[in-house]
Each structure stands twice: as C-alpha cells, then as structure tokens.
Design a protein around this motif. Structure first.
Motif, PDB file in Angstrom:
ATOM      1  N   ARG A  62       0.873  -1.191   0.000  1.00 17.76           N
ATOM      2  CA  ARG A  62       0.000   0.000   0.000  1.00 17.76           C
ATOM      3  C   ARG A  62       0.905   1.234   0.000  1.00 17.76           C
ATOM      4  O   ARG A  62       1.939   1.251   0.677  1.00 17.76           O
ATOM      5  CB  ARG A  62      -0.893   0.040   1.246  1.00 17.76           C
ATOM      6  CG  ARG A  62      -1.976  -1.015   1.273  1.00 17.76           C
ATOM      7  CD  ARG A  62      -3.098  -0.703   0.290  1.00 17.76           C
ATOM      8  NE  ARG A  62      -4.178  -1.670   0.374  1.00 17.76           N
ATOM      9  CZ  ARG A  62      -4.245  -2.792  -0.350  1.00 17.76           C
ATOM     10  NH1 ARG A  62      -3.272  -3.096  -1.199  1.00 17.76           N
ATOM     11  NH2 ARG A  62      -5.271  -3.607  -0.234  1.00 17.76           N
ATOM     12  N   SER A  63       0.466   2.241  -0.741  1.00 19.20           N
ATOM     13  CA  SER A  63       1.267   3.464  -0.874  1.00 19.20           C
ATOM     14  C   SER A  63       0.895   4.487   0.202  1.00 19.20           C
ATOM     15  O   SER A  63      -0.293   4.656   0.495  1.00 19.20           O
ATOM     16  CB  SER A  63       0.992   4.109  -2.240  1.00 19.20           C
ATOM     17  OG  SER A  63       1.228   3.179  -3.264  1.00 19.20           O
ATOM     18  N   TYR A  64       1.891   5.159   0.744  1.00 24.41           N
ATOM     19  CA  TYR A  64       1.638   6.241   1.707  1.00 24.41           C
ATOM     20  C   TYR A  64       2.565   7.418   1.411  1.00 24.41           C
ATOM     21  O   TYR A  64       3.791   7.238   1.299  1.00 24.41           O
ATOM     22  CB  TYR A  64       1.796   5.739   3.162  1.00 24.41           C
ATOM     23  CG  TYR A  64       0.698   4.747   3.458  1.00 24.41           C
ATOM     24  CD1 TYR A  64      -0.584   5.178   3.777  1.00 24.41           C
ATOM     25  CD2 TYR A  64       0.909   3.381   3.301  1.00 24.41           C
ATOM     26  CE1 TYR A  64      -1.629   4.268   3.956  1.00 24.41           C
ATOM     27  CE2 TYR A  64      -0.128   2.470   3.479  1.00 24.41           C
ATOM     28  CZ  TYR A  64      -1.390   2.929   3.794  1.00 24.41           C
ATOM     29  OH  TYR A  64      -2.426   2.031   3.946  1.00 24.41           O
ATOM     30  N   SER A  65       1.968   8.580   1.287  1.00 22.13           N
ATOM     31  CA  SER A  65       2.719   9.788   0.947  1.00 22.13           C
ATOM     32  C   SER A  65       3.573  10.223   2.125  1.00 22.13           C
ATOM     33  O   SER A  65       3.193  10.033   3.284  1.00 22.13           O
ATOM     34  CB  SER A  65       1.754  10.911   0.583  1.00 22.13           C
ATOM     35  OG  SER A  65       0.905  10.467  -0.441  1.00 22.13           O
ATOM     36  N   CYS A  79       1.010   9.708   7.144  1.00 24.27           N
ATOM     37  CA  CYS A  79      -0.219  10.059   7.848  1.00 24.27           C
ATOM     38  C   CYS A  79      -1.351   9.293   7.173  1.00 24.27           C
ATOM     39  O   CYS A  79      -1.468   9.337   5.953  1.00 24.27           O
ATOM     40  CB  CYS A  79      -0.388  11.569   7.701  1.00 24.27           C
ATOM     41  SG  CYS A  79      -1.989  12.144   8.180  1.00 24.27           S
ATOM     42  N   LEU A  80      -2.140   8.584   7.950  1.00 23.93           N
ATOM     43  CA  LEU A  80      -3.167   7.769   7.303  1.00 23.93           C
ATOM     44  C   LEU A  80      -4.429   7.667   8.143  1.00 23.93           C
ATOM     45  O   LEU A  80      -4.402   7.914   9.347  1.00 23.93           O
ATOM     46  CB  LEU A  80      -2.635   6.366   7.017  1.00 23.93           C
ATOM     47  CG  LEU A  80      -2.428   5.438   8.203  1.00 23.93           C
ATOM     48  CD1 LEU A  80      -2.665   4.002   7.767  1.00 23.93           C
ATOM     49  CD2 LEU A  80      -1.015   5.568   8.751  1.00 23.93           C
ATOM     50  N   ASN A  81      -5.516   7.315   7.452  1.00 18.49           N
ATOM     51  CA  ASN A  81      -6.765   7.078   8.160  1.00 18.49           C
ATOM     52  C   ASN A  81      -7.163   5.616   8.041  1.00 18.49           C
ATOM     53  O   ASN A  81      -6.799   4.924   7.102  1.00 18.49           O
ATOM     54  CB  ASN A  81      -7.879   8.012   7.685  1.00 18.49           C
ATOM     55  CG  ASN A  81      -8.170   7.889   6.219  1.00 18.49           C
ATOM     56  OD1 ASN A  81      -7.272   8.024   5.404  1.00 18.49           O
ATOM     57  ND2 ASN A  81      -9.406   7.625   5.871  1.00 18.49           N
ATOM     58  N   GLY A  86     -10.131  -2.434   5.758  1.00 18.56           N
ATOM     59  CA  GLY A  86      -8.957  -2.251   4.882  1.00 18.56           C
ATOM     60  C   GLY A  86      -7.731  -2.957   5.462  1.00 18.56           C
ATOM     61  O   GLY A  86      -7.339  -2.688   6.604  1.00 18.56           O
ATOM     62  N   GLY A  88      -4.471  -2.825   4.636  1.00 17.59           N
ATOM     63  CA  GLY A  88      -3.270  -2.014   4.828  1.00 17.59           C
ATOM     64  C   GLY A  88      -3.396  -1.075   6.016  1.00 17.59           C
ATOM     65  O   GLY A  88      -2.523  -1.054   6.900  1.00 17.59           O
ATOM     66  N   SER A  89      -4.466  -0.337   6.066  1.00 16.02           N
ATOM     67  CA  SER A  89      -4.591   0.659   7.136  1.00 16.02           C
ATOM     68  C   SER A  89      -4.767  -0.024   8.488  1.00 16.02           C
ATOM     69  O   SER A  89      -4.217   0.428   9.496  1.00 16.02           O
ATOM     70  CB  SER A  89      -5.718   1.645   6.842  1.00 16.02           C
ATOM     71  OG  SER A  89      -6.936   0.978   6.666  1.00 16.02           O
ATOM     72  N   TRP A 241      -6.087   8.604  -5.098  1.00 17.05           N
ATOM     73  CA  TRP A 241      -5.904   7.433  -4.251  1.00 17.05           C
ATOM     74  C   TRP A 241      -7.059   6.462  -4.452  1.00 17.05           C
ATOM     75  O   TRP A 241      -8.172   6.864  -4.774  1.00 17.05           O
ATOM     76  CB  TRP A 241      -5.869   7.819  -2.776  1.00 17.05           C
ATOM     77  CG  TRP A 241      -4.682   8.658  -2.397  1.00 17.05           C
ATOM     78  CD1 TRP A 241      -3.647   9.069  -3.189  1.00 17.05           C
ATOM     79  CD2 TRP A 241      -4.428   9.232  -1.096  1.00 17.05           C
ATOM     80  NE1 TRP A 241      -2.779   9.824  -2.454  1.00 17.05           N
ATOM     81  CE2 TRP A 241      -3.232   9.944  -1.172  1.00 17.05           C
ATOM     82  CE3 TRP A 241      -5.115   9.190   0.137  1.00 17.05           C
ATOM     83  CZ2 TRP A 241      -2.696  10.625  -0.076  1.00 17.05           C
ATOM     84  CZ3 TRP A 241      -4.597   9.867   1.204  1.00 17.05           C
ATOM     85  CH2 TRP A 241      -3.381  10.576   1.116  1.00 17.05           C
TER      86      TRP A 241
END
Ligand SMILES: Cc1cc2nc3c(=O)[nH]c(=O)nc-3n(C[C@H](O)[C@H](O)[C@H](O)COP(=O)(O)OP(=O)(O)OC[C@H]3O[C@@H](n4cnc5c(N)ncnc54)[C@H](O)[C@@H]3O)c2cc1C
Length: 241
Positions: A62-65, A79-81, A86, A88-89, A241
């Motif tokens: 999974r991609s995260y900026s 930073c993620l929600n 899901g 990945g999260s 996204w």
C-alpha cells in the motif's frame, strides 16, 4: 537538490522503526519512521513510499505519501486514516512505537521540487493533505513566491490536519491564503461547483498551477473541469488514491 528531485529509488526494502505515533483523531494517525543506520533518506516533496503489508502467504503493498519535508530528515512522517475492513490501514494501525515495517521507495512524479513561478492552488481532502504539506512548505520557502492558496476540505475540524500549522503560515505570509472548508462529506465533490465558479467562470486567467490530491473519481472530475476550461495539462497535476 537535484538528487532530491530524482529521489533514491530503492526496490530492496528498507526496514523502518516507528519512533512515534501521533494520534490526530479517532481514525487518523501519523507514524514517524526512522531507518536505523541510514543517515539519509532523500525524497522530493509529494513522493510516497510503498509499505509491505504481511497479509497471508503473499504480502501486499500500500502506498503512503511522505507528509514531512525532505529537509526535516529522519524520522519522516506518513499520515493515514483507518479504512473499515482495509487490510493495509488496519495493519498500520496495529503497529506501536518500536514496531518495524518494511517499505520501498520513494516513488512518484506528483512532486513540487522548485518553488513555483505562477499562482499555485493546492486542493486536498482529509489525509490527502499528506503529499501537499511538503509541497506547500517548499512553495512558500522563497520570499517572493507567487500567490499560493490551500483549499482543504474535511467533514469536521478534527479531520482538518495540520490546521494550526497552515494558519500560522498564512498569518506570517500575506501571499499565502489558507481556506479550510468543512462540508458534510468532507469530499472534493462538495467543492466542485465552488471551484468552477472561482477558477473557470470567475476569470479568463489560465496561468495557474493546480496540485490536487484526494480519493476516487472526484479527483478526475476536477482535473477534467480545469483542463477542459483551458488550463495547460501539465499545470493541472493530481494524485488519485
Ligand atoms: C500514491 C498514493 C499515495 C497514498 N498516500 C496515502 C496517505 O498518505 N495516507 C492514506 O491514508 N492513504 C494513502 N493512500 C491510500 C493507501 O494506499 C490505501 O489505499 C489506503 O490506506 C487503504 O488501504 P486498505 O488496505 O486499508 O484498504 P483497501 O481495502 O485497499 O481500500 C478500500 C477503499 O478505500 C479507498 N481509499 C484509499 N485511501 C483512502 C483514504 N485515505 N480515505 C478513504 N478511502 C480511501 C480506496 O480507494 C478503496 O476503494 C495512497 C494511495 C496512493 C495510490
């Protein structure tokens, strides 16, 4: 700087350690990650990492900026929600301070490396502020920059991330305008009519650079609206996204 723009793309995974977890609200957090022994992890504002998620026999990614700036060094921030169901999260939310994670990168061409030459409008929803934050910091870093705006939407105040930081920047810098917008959905779709009124019907100027980040088809709708109105293709940059 040139090296930063290219980034050192690495497909052999890095092993990072979560140095700190920042809880923004009930479903959003930042992970501050350090690569032990690596003095340098260079990237361009706007790039992302690809996190390896150990899901069953076959790991997924999974991609995260990167939400911090290259000049911040390590630890860097994602930073993620949390997404209901899901993989990945939920995995990343299960990690604690001291946990390790594997990732490759940095990747991506949705970047702003040099301060812009023309008026620039950043548009984001929720956690999609992550790549925009380091871009904005870079854009604002020269004193004589052109007008900059950040139009940022979320469903409530808690989900307007880094709000006080953006407010402080806007207070210090009259050429930067910060517009937090709370809407029922907190999605870009709620902004489309207003953005059309301002940037399409409002004037004939087509010398503006847009950076748009969000989830799903709203990003493409906004892209098509602006490009269709005559903004140069290369000046309507987006990440979906
Ligand atoms: C280049 C790139 C950079 C990204 N950077 C970030 C980041 O910095 N922070 C972040 O939270 N996510 C980011 N994402 C999204 C992230 O990669 C995952 O898709 C997200 O965490 C959901 O993964 P999941 O396995 O939990 O859920 P999945 O089951 O894979 O996804 C379920 C659904 O959630 C949607 N979705 C994806 N991201 C979000 C979101 N943030 N909010 C609501 N719905 C979403 C997907 O479109 C999908 O339909 C990025 C995606 C891309 C392509």
């Amino acid at each position: 700087m040139a090296q930063e723009f290219i980034g050192i793309k690495r497909r052999v995974p890095y092993e990072g350690v979560i140095e700190r977890v920042v809880i923004h609200n009930s479903d959003t957090r930042s992970l501050l990650i350090r690569i032990p022994g690596a003095s340098e992890f260079s990237f361009a504002p706007g790039q992302f990492i690809s996190v390896i998620i150990p899901a069953g026999d076959k790991p997924i990614t999974r991609s995260y900026s990167l939400a911090s700036s290259p000049e911040d060094g390590q630890p860097f921030e994602i930073c993620l929600n949390l997404i209901d169901g899901g993989v990945g999260s939920n995995y990343l939310f299960s990690l604690k301070e001291g946990s390790t994670l594997s990732f490759t990168g940095p990747f991506g061409v949705f970047t702003l490396n040099e301060p812009p030459q023309v008026e620039t409008v950043f548009i984001a929803e929720g956690t999609a502020i992550a790549p925009i934050r380091p871009m904005l910091r870079r854009a604002i870093s020269t004193p004589d920059h052109p007008p900059l705006s950040l139009i940022y939407t979320a469903p409530d105040g808690e989900h307007l991330l880094y709000r006080s930081e953006f407010e402080a920047l806007a207070q210090r810098d009259p050429r930067f305008r910060f517009e937090p917008i709370i809407t029922a959905t907190g999605r870009l779709s709620a902004l489309l009519d207003d953005l059309e009124r301002r940037y399409v019907k409002g004037d004939a100027l087509r010398e503006r650079h847009f950076y748009i980040c969000g989830v799903g088809n709203d990003v493409l709708k906004l892209r098509d609206l602006l490009r269709g109105a005559g903004y140069p293709r290369r000046w309507v940059e987006y990440e979906r996204w």
